[in-house]
Design a protein around this motif. Sequence first.
Motif, short mmCIF file in Angstrom:
data_model
loop_
_atom_site.label_atom_id
_atom_site.label_comp_id
_atom_site.label_asym_id
_atom_site.label_seq_id
_atom_site.Cartn_x
_atom_site.Cartn_y
_atom_site.Cartn_z
N ILE A 39 0.84 -1.20 0.00
CA ILE A 39 0.00 0.00 0.00
C ILE A 39 0.87 1.25 0.00
O ILE A 39 0.60 2.20 -0.72
CB ILE A 39 -0.98 -0.01 1.20
CG1 ILE A 39 -1.92 -1.21 1.12
CG2 ILE A 39 -1.75 1.31 1.29
CD1 ILE A 39 -2.79 -1.27 -0.12
N TYR A 40 1.94 1.23 0.82
CA TYR A 40 2.88 2.36 0.81
C TYR A 40 3.44 2.56 -0.60
O TYR A 40 3.50 3.68 -1.11
CB TYR A 40 4.05 2.12 1.77
CG TYR A 40 3.73 2.20 3.23
CD1 TYR A 40 2.94 3.22 3.77
CD2 TYR A 40 4.23 1.26 4.12
CE1 TYR A 40 2.67 3.29 5.12
CE2 TYR A 40 3.98 1.32 5.47
CZ TYR A 40 3.20 2.34 5.96
OH TYR A 40 2.94 2.42 7.31
N LEU A 41 3.87 1.45 -1.22
CA LEU A 41 4.45 1.54 -2.57
C LEU A 41 3.43 2.06 -3.58
O LEU A 41 3.74 2.93 -4.39
CB LEU A 41 5.00 0.18 -3.00
CG LEU A 41 5.72 0.16 -4.34
CD1 LEU A 41 6.90 1.13 -4.36
CD2 LEU A 41 6.20 -1.25 -4.65
N SER A 42 2.20 1.55 -3.52
CA SER A 42 1.16 2.01 -4.45
C SER A 42 0.88 3.51 -4.28
O SER A 42 0.70 4.23 -5.26
CB SER A 42 -0.13 1.23 -4.23
OG SER A 42 0.03 -0.10 -4.62
N LEU A 43 0.84 3.96 -3.04
CA LEU A 43 0.60 5.37 -2.78
C LEU A 43 1.73 6.24 -3.33
O LEU A 43 1.49 7.30 -3.92
CB LEU A 43 0.42 5.60 -1.27
CG LEU A 43 -0.08 6.96 -0.84
CD1 LEU A 43 -1.47 7.26 -1.38
CD2 LEU A 43 -0.08 7.06 0.69
N MET A 44 2.97 5.77 -3.17
CA MET A 44 4.11 6.51 -3.70
C MET A 44 4.11 6.51 -5.23
O MET A 44 4.42 7.52 -5.86
CB MET A 44 5.42 5.94 -3.16
CG MET A 44 5.65 6.27 -1.71
SD MET A 44 7.29 5.79 -1.14
CE MET A 44 6.87 4.35 -0.18
N GLU A 45 3.73 5.37 -5.82
CA GLU A 45 3.64 5.32 -7.29
C GLU A 45 2.60 6.31 -7.80
O GLU A 45 2.80 6.97 -8.82
CB GLU A 45 3.28 3.92 -7.76
CG GLU A 45 4.45 2.98 -7.80
CD GLU A 45 4.12 1.76 -8.62
OE1 GLU A 45 4.24 1.83 -9.86
OE2 GLU A 45 3.71 0.76 -8.01
N SER A 46 1.50 6.42 -7.09
CA SER A 46 0.45 7.37 -7.46
C SER A 46 0.98 8.80 -7.42
O SER A 46 0.68 9.62 -8.29
CB SER A 46 -0.74 7.21 -6.53
OG SER A 46 -1.76 8.11 -6.86
N GLU A 98 12.36 10.33 -5.67
CA GLU A 98 12.56 10.21 -4.24
C GLU A 98 11.18 10.36 -3.62
O GLU A 98 10.49 11.34 -3.89
CB GLU A 98 13.50 11.34 -3.80
CG GLU A 98 13.79 11.43 -2.34
CD GLU A 98 14.71 12.59 -2.08
OE1 GLU A 98 15.92 12.36 -1.92
OE2 GLU A 98 14.21 13.74 -2.04
N CYS A 99 10.77 9.37 -2.81
CA CYS A 99 9.40 9.34 -2.30
C CYS A 99 9.36 9.13 -0.79
O CYS A 99 10.25 8.49 -0.23
CB CYS A 99 8.63 8.19 -2.95
SG CYS A 99 8.65 8.19 -4.74
#
Length: 134
Positions: A39-46, A98-99
Motif C-alpha cells: 500500500i505504501y508503494l502504491s501510494l508513492m507510485e500514485s 525520491e518518495c
Amino acid sequence: MKPADEVLGAVGFSVLSVRPGDTCVTMGVSDLPVVAPSIYLSLMESACVAALMEYLESGETTFLTHSSLEIVGSAEAGVEIRANARVINIEGRELTFECDVYDGERHLAQAEIKRATVERLSFLARTAAQSLIN
C-alpha cells in the motif's frame, strides 16, 4: 515527454484513507493490523504519476521498472496517509523519484522509484504479443 530540465524537480502528491483491507493481516502478509508495504508503494507510485501529469505527451505514460522501499513506521486502519514524490534524475526514458509517506508529521516509509516513459499503445501491443508467445 517535455525536456528533462523542465521535468527535473517535479513533485506530486497522493492521499489515502487507510481501510481495513489495506492492512497486512487482511492481505495475508503478516498477522499485524497495520498498513501493508504494498500500500505504501502504491501510494508513492500514485504520487510519481501525479508529478508527471503535465509533462507527458499525448499517448505517453510511465511504467514501474524498479523500487527500493524502506519502512520506518506503521499506521493502522482509519488514518489518512499521504505520499510525496520528486523527480531527482532522468536518464533517457527512465525517471528516478525520491518518495516518502507520512501520517501527519510522522514519517512511515521512503523509497527510490524508477519509472520508464512508454508509448501506451505500443507498450500494450508488445505485452499482448509476449503473452501469445508464451
